[in-house]
Design a protein around this motif. Structure first.
Motif, short mmCIF file in Angstrom:
data_model
loop_
_atom_site.label_atom_id
_atom_site.label_comp_id
_atom_site.label_asym_id
_atom_site.label_seq_id
_atom_site.Cartn_x
_atom_site.Cartn_y
_atom_site.Cartn_z
N TYR A 1 22.48 32.17 92.93
CA TYR A 1 22.19 33.15 93.96
C TYR A 1 23.49 33.46 94.68
O TYR A 1 23.89 32.77 95.63
N GLU B 1 19.25 35.33 85.09
CA GLU B 1 18.53 35.60 86.34
C GLU B 1 17.12 36.09 86.11
O GLU B 1 16.28 36.06 87.02
N ASN B 2 16.83 36.56 84.88
CA ASN B 2 15.48 37.00 84.56
C ASN B 2 14.56 35.85 84.17
O ASN B 2 13.38 36.06 83.87
N THR C 1 13.42 33.45 86.06
CA THR C 1 12.37 33.26 87.06
C THR C 1 12.47 34.33 88.14
O THR C 1 13.57 34.73 88.53
N LEU C 2 11.33 34.76 88.61
CA LEU C 2 11.25 35.74 89.70
C LEU C 2 10.84 34.99 90.95
O LEU C 2 9.73 34.45 91.03
N ILE D 1 7.57 42.84 96.11
CA ILE D 1 7.80 42.62 94.68
C ILE D 1 6.89 43.51 93.85
O ILE D 1 5.67 43.55 94.07
N VAL E 1 7.08 44.09 87.45
CA VAL E 1 8.19 43.13 87.30
C VAL E 1 7.65 41.71 87.25
O VAL E 1 8.10 40.89 86.45
N ALA E 2 6.66 41.41 88.08
CA ALA E 2 6.05 40.08 88.10
C ALA E 2 5.38 39.77 86.76
O ALA E 2 5.50 38.66 86.25
N SER F 1 8.05 38.83 84.02
CA SER F 1 8.96 37.71 84.24
C SER F 1 8.53 36.48 83.45
O SER F 1 7.34 36.20 83.28
N LEU G 1 7.32 32.64 87.48
CA LEU G 1 7.19 33.12 88.85
C LEU G 1 7.35 31.96 89.80
O LEU G 1 6.76 30.88 89.57
N TYR H 1 -0.39 38.55 94.60
CA TYR H 1 0.30 37.64 93.69
C TYR H 1 -0.53 36.42 93.31
O TYR H 1 -0.17 35.69 92.39
#
Length: 492
Positions: free
Chosen positions: A348, A429-430, A432-433, A442, A446-447, A450, A453, A470
């Motif tokens: 990050y 980076e893809n 985990t979301l 979000i 996209v969720a 992934s 999550l 979610y």
């Protein structure tokens, strides 16, 4: 555990930015939750009446002293009395009489006339400032009270979940097939298997992590899961996983407190600490005019640093936080060559060590080194031991002073970042979301796409506070039809 660090993100007006930043610094994700759950005011007209009454009362003493304004003084007095009489019996708009709008218009005209008079501004200003301070204090009090109840709801085990855990524990001891041998069988220390480790005190959370992982794997019979839990939830965990099958995957429940006390007595971290979450307000270095963006950064807790000692027979593992849902096969992780690095993690770089001087202390560090996140981590335990990470952790821990439990847990932030600053292998980076436990923005598409999550943040999916949009990704991996869940009314 939440630690505050300042920063910036996109926004509009500077004063609005400061209000948002101040709110998030003090109350964290409650600010986002309260905005999302803001209800239509049922007393908006009542509040307007109170505002008019405050202003009229501020002007009245000064107007009453003016010569030639007897008629205006009498009119203001009458309007004030009418407002007071209505407000004494009205708390919501539904209580107000039908002609209230005419009274409000009349009061507005009276106040306008008072403002047009030459008055002693100091007296009026003092009165209005007193009202402003009183109103701000009252608003802040209610904000603190609401935020406290919100955080209490986020940190307290729900009654139904407590019932569920206790019923499983009772059933374990009632069972005639108690397993007294806790030594790891061959399948749990064999390098032929792909080993996953989860630290958890929540039976349902651990179950969802494992069920989602095996459901997404093409060869689940090749998986071995190790659950580190505390003494209170140990027997509930054992009984749950003994009575539920997860596509032939092997599941090993370990009492963390017992194994540290019996086999690792030299270590003082005998209480199980789950991954720590730190509230971070990030400031964009490239675009310093942007507003503050709040993130929840998940990092290793003190208990993570004993994993190489507890699992001394393993060479490589994947660590999964118990608020993670796996949606794609993670088998590819085992084929990654980490090039001598210890911790495979998603970096990050919105936050770098150079931005945290006040947190990291005087210990040497690379200011350009990026932060990283727990959630899904590939750990080379051999390299961990080779670099003496656990020993370095103990040495660095002595440099931090702890007044209480909160300070001890907060120390996980600098310790995790400092000890791994040159030992991180950056995962895609893809992989985990993150943010499903606090970020309402979000995109659901996209969720869905992934690989995993991460519900980092206060709004965990098993809580009533969880973000509804979610929750479905988590709930689909719950074991259904269990009688204890039904009897305890467990319905996340």
């Amino acid at each position: 555990m939440i630690k505050d660090i300042q920063g910036r993100r996109k926004g509009s007006k500077p004063d609005e930015v400061e209000k948002v930043k101040a709110c998030q610094l003090e109350f964290g994700s409650y600010c986002l939750w309260s905005i999302e759950h803001r209800e239509v005011m049922k007393d908006s007209t009542v509040k307007k009446l109170k505002d008019q009454l405050f202003v009229a009362r501020s002007y009245y003493p000064t107007i009453a002293k003016l010569e030639g304004q007897e008629a205006l003084t009498q009119e203001m007095k009458q309007n004030i009395q009418e407002h007071e009489r209505v407000l004494s019996v009205s708390t919501v708009d539904a209580d107000l009489p039908s002609f209230i709008n005419k009274w409000m218009e009349q009061m507005e005209r009276t106040i306008a006339r008072a403002k047009s008079c030459t008055v002693d501004c100091k007296n009026v200003d003092r009165k209005l400032r007193q009202i402003l301070v009183m109103t701000e204090d009252e608003a802040h009090f209610h904000m603190k009270q609401s935020a406290f109840l919100y955080n209490l709801g986020a940190q307290t085990l729900q009654k139904s979940h407590h019932c569920f855990s206790m019923r499983l524990t009772l059933e374990y001891f009632k069972s005639s097939s108690l397993d007294s041998d806790d030594s790891p069988p061959g399948k749990f220390n064999s390098p032929k298997y792909r080993h996953y480790i989860t630290l958890s005190k929540n039976v349902l959370a651990a179950s969802v992590v494992i069920n989602s992982t095996v459901s997404s794997c093409k060869d689940p019979g090749n998986l071995a899961f190790h659950i580190l839990t505390d003494a209170q939830n140990f027997y509930a965990m054992k009984h749950w996983f003994a009575r539920n099958s997860y596509r032939n995957a092997f599941i090993h429940v370990i009492n963390y407190e017992a194994i540290v006390l019996e086999k690792l007595p030299k270590y003082n971290i005998r209480q199980l600490y789950l991954p720590e979450e730190f509230r971070v307000l990030v400031r964009s270095i490239k675009q310093p005019t942007e507003n503050t963006r709040m993130e929840y950064l998940s990092l290793f807790s003190h208990s993570h640093f004993l994993i190489p000692e507890i699992f001394h027979y393993l060479k490589k593992v994947v660590l999964l936080d118990d608020d993670v849902v796996v949606q794609r096969d993670l088998s590819f992780l085992w084929n990654i060559d980490m090039g001598g690095k210890v911790n495979g993690a998603v970096k990050y770089c919105g936050l770098k060590l150079g931005q945290m001087k006040n947190v990291l202390g005087k210990t040497a560090y690379d200011p350009k080194s990026c932060a990283w996140m727990s959630g899904v981590n590939l750990i080379d335990l051999d390299k961990w031991r080779e670099h003496n990470v656990t020993e370095n952790y103990l040495l660095l821990l002595k440099k931090f002073k702890f007044k209480d439990e909160q300070a001890l847990r907060a120390a996980a932030f600098p310790l995790s970042l400092l000890l791994f600053q040159h030992l991180i292998y950056p995962l895609d980076e893809n992989l985990t979301l993150a943010g499903l436990g606090y970020d309402y923005r979000i995109d659901e598409e996209v969720a869905r796409r992934s690989a995993s999550l991460h519900y980092n943040g206060n709004m965990k999916p098993w809580l009533e506070l969880g973000i509804p949009d979610y929750k479905k990704y988590w709930k689909r991996f719950l074991v259904r039809g269990d009688r204890f869940m039904d009897e305890c009314n467990v319905n996340p």
